[in-house]
Write an enzyme that holds these catalytic residues in place. Structure first.
Site, PDB file in Angstrom:
ATOM      1  N   GLU A 439      75.731   3.647  23.033  1.00  0.00           N
ATOM      2  CA  GLU A 439      74.350   4.090  23.220  1.00  0.00           C
ATOM      3  C   GLU A 439      73.441   3.356  22.228  1.00  0.00           C
ATOM      4  O   GLU A 439      73.577   3.505  21.016  1.00  0.00           O
ATOM      5  CB  GLU A 439      74.299   5.607  22.965  1.00  0.00           C
ATOM      6  CG  GLU A 439      72.899   6.170  22.822  1.00  0.00           C
ATOM      7  CD  GLU A 439      72.903   7.643  22.399  1.00  0.00           C
ATOM      8  OE1 GLU A 439      73.988   8.236  22.215  1.00  0.00           O
ATOM      9  OE2 GLU A 439      71.801   8.187  22.246  1.00  0.00           O
ATOM     10  N   ASP A 517      75.934   9.222  20.471  1.00  0.00           N
ATOM     11  CA  ASP A 517      75.638  10.110  19.350  1.00  0.00           C
ATOM     12  C   ASP A 517      76.204  11.504  19.623  1.00  0.00           C
ATOM     13  O   ASP A 517      76.286  11.939  20.766  1.00  0.00           O
ATOM     14  CB  ASP A 517      74.116  10.251  19.169  1.00  0.00           C
ATOM     15  CG  ASP A 517      73.487   8.965  18.660  1.00  0.00           C
ATOM     16  OD1 ASP A 517      74.246   8.107  18.150  1.00  0.00           O
ATOM     17  OD2 ASP A 517      72.262   8.821  18.782  1.00  0.00           O
ATOM     18  N   ASP A 519      74.991  14.358  19.581  1.00  0.00           N
ATOM     19  CA  ASP A 519      73.918  15.349  19.716  1.00  0.00           C
ATOM     20  C   ASP A 519      73.596  15.554  21.194  1.00  0.00           C
ATOM     21  O   ASP A 519      74.296  15.044  22.060  1.00  0.00           O
ATOM     22  CB  ASP A 519      72.668  14.905  18.931  1.00  0.00           C
ATOM     23  CG  ASP A 519      72.078  13.608  19.492  1.00  0.00           C
ATOM     24  OD1 ASP A 519      72.604  13.096  20.506  1.00  0.00           O
ATOM     25  OD2 ASP A 519      71.095  13.105  18.915  1.00  0.00           O
ATOM     26  N   ASP A 521      71.118  14.515  23.144  1.00  0.00           N
ATOM     27  CA  ASP A 521      70.796  13.303  23.898  1.00  0.00           C
ATOM     28  C   ASP A 521      72.051  12.489  24.171  1.00  0.00           C
ATOM     29  O   ASP A 521      72.232  11.943  25.259  1.00  0.00           O
ATOM     30  CB  ASP A 521      69.802  12.435  23.110  1.00  0.00           C
ATOM     31  CG  ASP A 521      68.374  12.848  23.418  1.00  0.00           C
ATOM     32  OD1 ASP A 521      68.181  13.635  24.371  1.00  0.00           O
ATOM     33  OD2 ASP A 521      67.465  12.392  22.692  1.00  0.00           O
TER      34      ASP A 521
END
Ligand code: 0RA
Length: 656
Positions: A439, A517, A519, A521
């Protein structure tokens, strides 16, 4: 995502066997020696298989017309009870063996149905190894039978009776209750998963309309009451199709539903069309999901192609088209459940998940053909909607073919054909090569510095990739990230007999690792990428090539010492280990929210070094649930998605 099971890499199966070392073993010892041969595996799947086996016996009682309710209870110690209100397992003396029939059923392999030749035994079949296998693989098992006004009971340990069948009371009802505790010596895990049991039991309720199925989880108690769910379907497969399509927009008002019986083969089919682009045909033989289809599905497809084509031609709908409509075009937006009950099913294929009985094709094809013809004649407006969609699908198929050819031709023209953003590895052996889909460009840069360039390639993906659930195929080739994935991986979509297939002969990496990541997103991007793989490159998932990287959530530090942590428990343990007194202020936690917070060395150590990293392999456990969940998370309808997120939200407590 509950249907994507986490697996450690290279996990060895506990009970492997090969044809060369199969010896003739008698009785239940054989089952304990090679459990995999009887229940498939000794992992969580095998553990749950025990429950299916016992429920199947009770469902046979239902199919024989004698049982209306089946209750499954998960006890606090992960033992299971399955209770039915059938006739009860016979308890009289078995002449030849000079033992109670109950003891014979429980301790002799494949003895289950032999007493009752008249019963039309249709459940089971694929595995159908019988309750004696469950007994063999249980630490403790208790059978309680209510029959002829009396309560009988017998207990067993590892399949061996600990006493004779005893009468322990009187009763005014009939039925059987089997309670078993799986043997820790056999199974790698002993924990039952509520969702796995509930999903299958729900499925069984649709497949057996009129049967009441209850699930009780005594491990999960609120206000003194255990978690409990009732599954009951009056409408059977018709309701099943509505459930599967809950998150999709309907194209026709009600599913087409039919039942038929010919030569002792029972057929039940429900089908509907929605506005999506995917096809979902689920098939069952004797209540068991045939993942690879078979002759019943072939009959279904034959009817669809024949009847819709004939109707479109006769009504002149296809006259103006510059190309012919093909079988593939009738599949878009089709959701169907095909269930047959066959007295002596023959299963084929590697995983025995394909029906082989050739007589079934014609039977299903005739039944479905007649029902669709009736529907088209009686509902011309809805018929037109389906035909319009078919024409749209045929047009889109042509556009997609052109777009695909463009992408593939361009690769040939640009030399190596590899995307500019790819940092390839030097090895050319796919079996040892890996590609990280990362990402963002900046994390991509870090990964590029941190990697072992001999076998690790890096492809950065910018931002959120296209949501393919909402796009037609030809549109996905406009998307740069998706084009890059096709060319970097070296795979291509081709058409064979009008069907889309992925050619993976030139696949360049056998590990494709999604690294995002840790998280919300990041999870969203993982989901988008998985949706793409699931809809367009499912072969890569089925071959076990897709993995998700697991970057650490925290680093706990004291002075020069530090520990990476992947969970709150690990973090607490690390803090405890480093702390000298009550409150040690020199122990610090760093929360890693993004890959960008690690330097190249840290990223290698935690997430990329094969000796240390954890990869989660993506597997599809339950294709029905997977499809439903992908369409729910990524599709058009908002309310089901909101409900799902509200009941599954986990990030809320991590990101405080
Ligand atoms: C053999 C014969 C009969 C019933 C059963 C087995 C039977 C087995 C199981 C296993 C779980 N629940 C069950 N219920 C019944 C027929 C007995 C008769 O003719 O009365």
């Amino acid at each position: 995502m509950k249907n994507l099971k986490s697996n450690e890499e290279n996990k060895k199966k506990k009970n492997e066997y090969s044809a060369s070392n199969i010896q003739a073993l008698e009785g239940l010892e054989a089952v304990r020696k090679r459990p995999g041969m009887y229940i498939g595996s000794t992992d969580t799947k095998g553990l749950h298989h025990l429950v299916w086996e016992v429920i199947d016996n009770s469902i046979d009682e239902h199919l024989a017309g004698h049982c209306s309710t089946i209750t499954t209870i998960i006890h606090p110690d992960n033992s299971i009870s399955v209770k039915d209100d059938g006739r009860g397992i016979p308890t009289g003396m078995h002449e030849k063996l000079q033992k109670s029939a109950l003891e014979v059923v429980m301790t002799v392999l494949h003895a289950g149905g032999k007493f009752d030749k008249d019963t039309y035994k249709v459940s089971g079949g694929l595995h159908g190894v019988g309750v004696s296998c469950v007994n063999a693989l249980s630490m403790d098992l208790k059978a309680e039978v209510h029959r002829e006004g009396k309560i009988f009971m017998q207990e067993y340990k590892q399949g061996k009776p600990v006493s004779d069948v005893a009468q322990i009371g009187e009763t005014s009802v009939t039925g059987t209750t089997i309670t078993f505790k799986p043997d820790a010596e056999i199974f790698e895990t002993l924990e039952y998963k509520y969702d796995v049991l509930a999903t299958r039991i729900k499925e069984l309720s649709y497949l057996n309309s009129g049967l009441k199925l209850k699930l009780i989880d005594e491990r999960d108690v609120t206000d003194g009451k255990p978690r409990e769910e009732d599954f009951f379907s009056e409408g059977g497969l018709k309701e099943f199709v509505l459930y599967l399509d809950e998150s999709r927009t309907k194209l026709i008002e009600h599913p087409i539903h039919l039942t038929a019986k010919e030569d002792n083969v029972e057929v039940e089919v429900a089908m509907s069309y929605n506005t999506s682009y995917s096809e979902n045909i689920y098939s069952f033989v004797n209540n068991i999901n045939t993942r690879e289809g078979g002759t019943h599905v072939a009959g279904f497809r034959r009817a669809i192609n024949r009847v819709f084509k004939q109707y479109g031609d006769e009504e002149g709908f296809f006259k103006k088209l510059k190309f012919t409509v093909q079988g593939e075009d009738f599949k878009e937006g089709l959701t169907a459940v095909v269930s047959v009950k066959v007295p002596e099913p023959q299963f084929k294929g590697q995983t025995k998940g394909e029906l082989g009985n050739s007589e079934v094709t014609g039977i299903v094809s005739r039944a479905v053909g007649d029902a669709i013809k009736d529907f088209l004649e009686e509902n011309p407006k809805q018929a037109k909607k389906i035909i319009d969609k078919v024409i749209l699908a045929a047009t889109a198929r042509h556009a997609a073919r052109k777009a695909r050819e463009m992408v593939q031709r361009k690769n040939v023209l640009t030399g190596s054909g590899l995307p500019g953003k790819l940092s390839d590895c030097s090895s050319k052996d796919p079996a040892e090569s890996e590609i990280y889909l990362v990402e963002g460009d900046s994390a991509g840069g870090t990964a590029k510095q941190g990697r072992d360039r001999f076998f690790q390639a890096i492809l950065p993906l910018r931002g959120k990739i296209l949501n393919v659930e909402k796009a037609m195929e030809h549109r996905i080739y406009d998307n740069e990230e998706i084009k890059n994935m096709f060319t970097a991986l070296g795979v291509a979509i081709e058409e064979k007999d009008g069907e889309r297939v992925l050619n993976i002969e030139k696949l360049r990496y056998h590990k494709i690792i999604i690294m995002c990541d840790a998280d919300i997103d990041g999870s969203h991007i993982v989901t988008l990428i998985l949706t793409f793989f699931y809809r367009y490159m499912k072969e890569l998932i089925d071959n076990g090539y897709i993995y998700i990287a697991a970057p650490p959530l925290y680093q706990v530090k004291k002075g020069k010492k530090s520990t990476y942590c992947w969970s709150e428990d690990e973090r607490m343990a690390a803090i405890a280990q480093y702390s000298s007194g009550e409150e040690d202020n020199s122990v610090k936690t760093q929360r890693y929210k993004g890959l960008g917070e690690m330097n190249a060395e840290q990223l290698w150590e935690t997430t990329m070094d094969p000796a240390f990293r954890t990869l989660r392999k993506v597997v599809v456990d339950d294709s029905l649930e997977s499809d439903r969940i992908f369409s729910m998370l990524m599709g058009d309808e908002v309310p089901p998605r909101r409900a799902f997120i509200e009941s599954h939200a986990k990030y809320a407590n991590i990101d405080v």
